[in-house]
Motif scaffolding. Sequence first.
Motif, PDB file in Angstrom:
ATOM      1  N   SER A   1       0.846  -1.187   0.000  1.00  0.00           N
ATOM      2  CA  SER A   1       0.000   0.000   0.000  1.00  0.00           C
ATOM      3  C   SER A   1       0.881   1.236   0.000  1.00  0.00           C
ATOM      4  CB  SER A   1      -0.896   0.017   1.239  1.00  0.00           C
ATOM      5  OG  SER A   1      -1.798  -1.054   1.207  1.00  0.00           O
TER       6      SER A   1
ATOM      7  N   ILE B   1       1.483   5.103   0.585  1.00  0.00           N
ATOM      8  CA  ILE B   1       0.972   6.207   1.389  1.00  0.00           C
ATOM      9  C   ILE B   1       1.780   7.423   0.972  1.00  0.00           C
ATOM     10  CG2 ILE B   1       0.647   7.131   3.708  1.00  0.00           C
ATOM     11  CD1 ILE B   1       0.575   4.144   4.642  1.00  0.00           C
TER      12      ILE B   1
ATOM     13  N   TYR C   1       4.223  -1.577   3.112  1.00  0.00           N
ATOM     14  CA  TYR C   1       3.857  -0.178   2.974  1.00  0.00           C
ATOM     15  C   TYR C   1       5.044   0.615   2.447  1.00  0.00           C
ATOM     16  CZ  TYR C   1      -0.311  -1.115   5.750  1.00  0.00           C
ATOM     17  OH  TYR C   1      -1.500  -1.614   6.196  1.00  0.00           O
TER      18      TYR C   1
ATOM     19  N   LYS D   1      -3.085   4.177  -1.172  1.00  0.00           N
ATOM     20  CA  LYS D   1      -4.094   3.770  -0.192  1.00  0.00           C
ATOM     21  C   LYS D   1      -4.516   4.993   0.616  1.00  0.00           C
ATOM     22  CE  LYS D   1      -4.547   0.913   3.927  1.00  0.00           C
ATOM     23  NZ  LYS D   1      -4.396   1.700   5.156  1.00  0.00           N
ATOM     24  N   GLU D   2      -3.526   5.826   0.948  1.00  0.00           N
ATOM     25  CA  GLU D   2      -3.771   7.040   1.717  1.00  0.00           C
ATOM     26  C   GLU D   2      -2.934   8.167   1.127  1.00  0.00           C
ATOM     27  OE1 GLU D   2      -2.973   6.449   5.928  1.00  0.00           O
ATOM     28  OE2 GLU D   2      -3.680   4.390   5.775  1.00  0.00           O
TER      29      GLU D   2
ATOM     30  N   TYR E   1      -1.854  12.366   2.241  1.00  0.00           N
ATOM     31  CA  TYR E   1      -1.933  13.412   3.249  1.00  0.00           C
ATOM     32  C   TYR E   1      -1.292  14.688   2.747  1.00  0.00           C
ATOM     33  CZ  TYR E   1      -2.892   9.592   6.507  1.00  0.00           C
ATOM     34  OH  TYR E   1      -3.438   8.509   7.130  1.00  0.00           O
TER      35      TYR E   1
ATOM     36  N   ARG F   1      -5.835  14.288   6.108  1.00  0.00           N
ATOM     37  CA  ARG F   1      -6.027  13.134   5.234  1.00  0.00           C
ATOM     38  C   ARG F   1      -6.854  13.570   4.044  1.00  0.00           C
ATOM     39  NH1 ARG F   1      -6.851   7.330   7.231  1.00  0.00           N
ATOM     40  NH2 ARG F   1      -6.319   8.477   9.076  1.00  0.00           N
TER      41      ARG F   1
ATOM     42  N   LYS G   1      -7.087  11.302   1.253  1.00  0.00           N
ATOM     43  CA  LYS G   1      -7.555  10.085   0.609  1.00  0.00           C
ATOM     44  C   LYS G   1      -7.323   8.918   1.552  1.00  0.00           C
ATOM     45  CE  LYS G   1      -6.856   7.022  -3.322  1.00  0.00           C
ATOM     46  NZ  LYS G   1      -6.145   6.768  -4.578  1.00  0.00           N
ATOM     47  N   GLY G   2      -8.271   7.980   1.578  1.00  0.00           N
ATOM     48  CA  GLY G   2      -8.078   6.738   2.310  1.00  0.00           C
ATOM     49  C   GLY G   2      -8.383   6.837   3.774  1.00  0.00           C
ATOM     50  N   GLY G   3      -8.019   5.768   4.442  1.00  0.00           N
ATOM     51  CA  GLY G   3      -8.263   5.691   5.874  1.00  0.00           C
ATOM     52  C   GLY G   3      -7.987   4.311   6.378  1.00  0.00           C
ATOM     53  N   GLU G   4      -8.407   4.056   7.567  1.00  0.00           N
ATOM     54  CA  GLU G   4      -8.197   2.747   8.193  1.00  0.00           C
ATOM     55  C   GLU G   4      -8.961   1.660   7.456  1.00  0.00           C
ATOM     56  OE1 GLU G   4      -6.096   1.950  10.777  1.00  0.00           O
ATOM     57  OE2 GLU G   4      -5.410   3.997  10.462  1.00  0.00           O
ATOM     58  N   GLU G   5      -8.326   0.486   7.404  1.00  0.00           N
ATOM     59  CA  GLU G   5      -8.981  -0.663   6.762  1.00  0.00           C
ATOM     60  C   GLU G   5     -10.034  -1.232   7.654  1.00  0.00           C
ATOM     61  OE1 GLU G   5      -5.818  -3.369   5.811  1.00  0.00           O
ATOM     62  OE2 GLU G   5      -5.092  -2.095   4.235  1.00  0.00           O
TER      63      GLU G   5
END
Length: 185
Positions: free
Chosen positions: A6, A8, A130, A167-168, A170, A179, A181-185
């Motif tokens: 992923s 970030i 990651y 995935k995310e 910032y 944030r 885009k994205g966040g916790e799965e």
Amino acid sequence: METKSSIIFVTGGVRSGKSSFAESLAIEYARKEKADLHYIATAVNTDTEMQERITRHQQIRKTQKVKWNSHEQAVDIGELAGVFSEKDVILLDCLTVLVNNELFLKDQRQEMIEVKLKKDLVELSRSCRYLILVSNEVTYEPSTDPFVQNYSRILNRLHYFLVQHAKEAYLVELGIAQRKKGGEE
């Protein structure tokens, strides 16, 4: 870009707190995944100011209660892909300097740098769990210099590519991470 890892993406202005935020994020993900932490440093010691920045970043990492595996790689970051495992957390700091290095240290044709870096970043992202990428927003202060404009275009296209596949994502301003885009799965 289909990968097991992923991406970030962390961006913001110069000295906005991006690196500190990205380091905290990397530590958090490494603890969560019980993974090894890797730091890819792209900076090259070119003058006193850069040496001070490099030393400051190294000292900050030494004070953290985690083990960073450091890799100094100013160009050709794809060569590091074989070093990592699928469980590792990698922090690359920073894409802006990497683009600069590819332009000046490798003396490549500018149109090839974007293609090469996308390929290298995909290879890295496939080699780990990651991949956290730090970059600067360089278009806050427009330039009339054709070379700077081209550099900005290359960097902006890379940013767009990375955010599309992240995935995310910032944006860090004044030490505050937002944030986008994205966040916790």
